[in-house]
Scaffold this motif. Structure first.
Motif, mmCIF file in Angstrom:
data_model
loop_
_atom_site.group_PDB
_atom_site.id
_atom_site.type_symbol
_atom_site.label_atom_id
_atom_site.label_comp_id
_atom_site.label_asym_id
_atom_site.label_seq_id
_atom_site.Cartn_x
_atom_site.Cartn_y
_atom_site.Cartn_z
ATOM 1 N N ALA A 9 1.177 -1.232 0.234
ATOM 2 C CA ALA A 9 0.079 -0.071 0.121
ATOM 3 C C ALA A 9 1.133 1.317 -0.011
ATOM 4 O O ALA A 9 2.401 1.380 0.303
ATOM 5 C CB ALA A 9 -0.972 -0.126 1.225
ATOM 6 N N ALA A 10 0.084 2.323 -0.215
ATOM 7 C CA ALA A 10 0.966 3.636 0.089
ATOM 8 C C ALA A 10 1.972 3.637 1.389
ATOM 9 O O ALA A 10 2.931 3.884 0.975
ATOM 10 C CB ALA A 10 0.123 4.879 -0.654
ATOM 11 N N ASP A 11 1.319 2.855 2.423
ATOM 12 C CA ASP A 11 1.989 3.236 3.613
ATOM 13 C C ASP A 11 3.398 2.340 3.394
ATOM 14 O O ASP A 11 3.914 2.413 4.726
ATOM 15 C CB ASP A 11 1.111 3.362 4.964
ATOM 16 N N GLY A 12 3.436 1.347 2.433
ATOM 17 C CA GLY A 12 4.506 -0.265 2.593
ATOM 18 C C GLY A 12 3.891 -0.788 3.818
ATOM 19 O O GLY A 12 4.965 -1.419 3.773
ATOM 20 N N SER A 13 2.209 -1.068 3.974
ATOM 21 C CA SER A 13 1.581 -1.980 4.462
ATOM 22 C C SER A 13 1.622 -3.151 3.242
ATOM 23 O O SER A 13 1.306 -2.333 2.358
ATOM 24 C CB SER A 13 0.641 -1.831 5.213
ATOM 25 N N PRO A 14 1.742 -4.537 3.579
ATOM 26 C CA PRO A 14 1.881 -5.772 2.516
ATOM 27 C C PRO A 14 0.377 -5.453 2.030
ATOM 28 O O PRO A 14 -0.499 -5.060 2.999
ATOM 29 C CB PRO A 14 2.137 -6.639 2.876
ATOM 30 N N LEU A 15 -0.063 -5.386 0.933
ATOM 31 C CA LEU A 15 -1.356 -6.140 0.396
ATOM 32 C C LEU A 15 -1.144 -7.258 -0.394
ATOM 33 O O LEU A 15 -0.866 -7.918 -0.927
ATOM 34 C CB LEU A 15 -1.834 -5.454 -1.167
ATOM 35 N N THR A 16 -2.984 -7.941 0.204
ATOM 36 C CA THR A 16 -3.362 -9.397 -0.052
ATOM 37 C C THR A 16 -4.284 -9.536 -1.201
ATOM 38 O O THR A 16 -5.085 -8.231 -0.611
ATOM 39 C CB THR A 16 -3.081 -10.420 0.822
ATOM 40 N N SER A 17 -4.973 -10.746 -1.252
ATOM 41 C CA SER A 17 -6.595 -10.357 -2.028
ATOM 42 C C SER A 17 -7.136 -10.198 -0.901
ATOM 43 O O SER A 17 -8.157 -9.870 -0.867
ATOM 44 C CB SER A 17 -6.559 -12.162 -2.085
ATOM 45 N N ASP A 18 -7.352 -10.708 0.791
ATOM 46 C CA ASP A 18 -7.551 -9.969 1.224
ATOM 47 C C ASP A 18 -7.438 -8.875 1.815
ATOM 48 O O ASP A 18 -8.923 -8.419 2.419
ATOM 49 C CB ASP A 18 -6.599 -10.587 2.830
ATOM 50 N N THR A 19 -7.199 -8.465 1.652
ATOM 51 C CA THR A 19 -7.010 -6.304 1.800
ATOM 52 C C THR A 19 -7.078 -5.744 1.172
ATOM 53 O O THR A 19 -6.986 -4.144 0.829
ATOM 54 C CB THR A 19 -5.840 -6.220 2.508
ATOM 55 N N THR A 20 -7.888 -6.085 -0.641
ATOM 56 C CA THR A 20 -7.447 -5.003 -1.503
ATOM 57 C C THR A 20 -9.167 -5.366 -2.207
ATOM 58 O O THR A 20 -9.571 -6.786 -2.023
ATOM 59 C CB THR A 20 -7.047 -5.013 -2.974
ATOM 60 N N SER A 21 -10.005 -5.080 -3.430
ATOM 61 C CA SER A 21 -10.999 -5.421 -3.975
ATOM 62 C C SER A 21 -10.890 -4.811 -5.439
ATOM 63 O O SER A 21 -10.435 -3.659 -5.489
ATOM 64 C CB SER A 21 -12.175 -4.368 -2.991
#
Length: 160
Positions: free
Chosen positions: A143-155
């Protein structure tokens, strides 16, 4: 040369009409329509690794000549490869365009997925390294803040 949008999924001439995309509003579906078959991705992989001639691609992939001819034509028509004159001027070579080069992260991600899931533990396989010989780190979306993105955290937001 025809504009890449004048060609259908199998490279057939659509007479300038918009191609019949699998899912017109989905970037993943359109990308798979363009490069989703096995041979196209292996040709792009080999072009990234220095293959330039028809013979280079055939020797590296083992692909049948008629299939290779069709895939090279299609990748060129879609703007992923361009034909350029060889220094000798006696034949034409293939070079990645910027659109083809932009597939690098896709190829790296497929490679890294394969390293994790397509080999048994300890089974030998090639490794992608940087210019200093260090293994390329795993590519992970953040993410823009550097946190990991997954299929659970995106749509997916559908366009209207």
């Amino acid at each position: 040369m025809r504009n890449r949008l004048e060609w259908g999924m199998a490279g057939e001439d659509t007479g300038g009409r918009r191609p019949g995309w699998t899912d017109p509003g989905c970037p993943v579906a359109r990308t798979v329509d363009l490069v989703g078959d096995r041979w196209s991705l292996l040709i792009i992989r080999d072009a990234m690794d220095g293959a330039r001639s028809f013979t280079d691609f055939q020797q590296r992939t083992g692909i049948a000549r008629n299939i290779l001819t069709e895939r090279l034509r299609r990748l060129t028509a879609h703007g992923l490869l361009a034909q350029v004159d060889a220094p000798s001027g006696r034949r034409r070579l293939y070079a990645l365009t910027q659109a083809g080069k932009d597939l690098f992260p896709v190829i790296v991600t497929l490679r890294q997925w394969g390293e994790r899931h397509a080999f048994e533990a300890g089974e030998a396989h090639s490794v992608l390294v940087d210019g200093d010989g260090a293994r390329v780190p795993d590519l992970l979306p953040v993410a823009a803040d550097g946190s990991p993105l997954t299929s659970d955290t995106t749509s997916v937001r559908r366009s209207t």
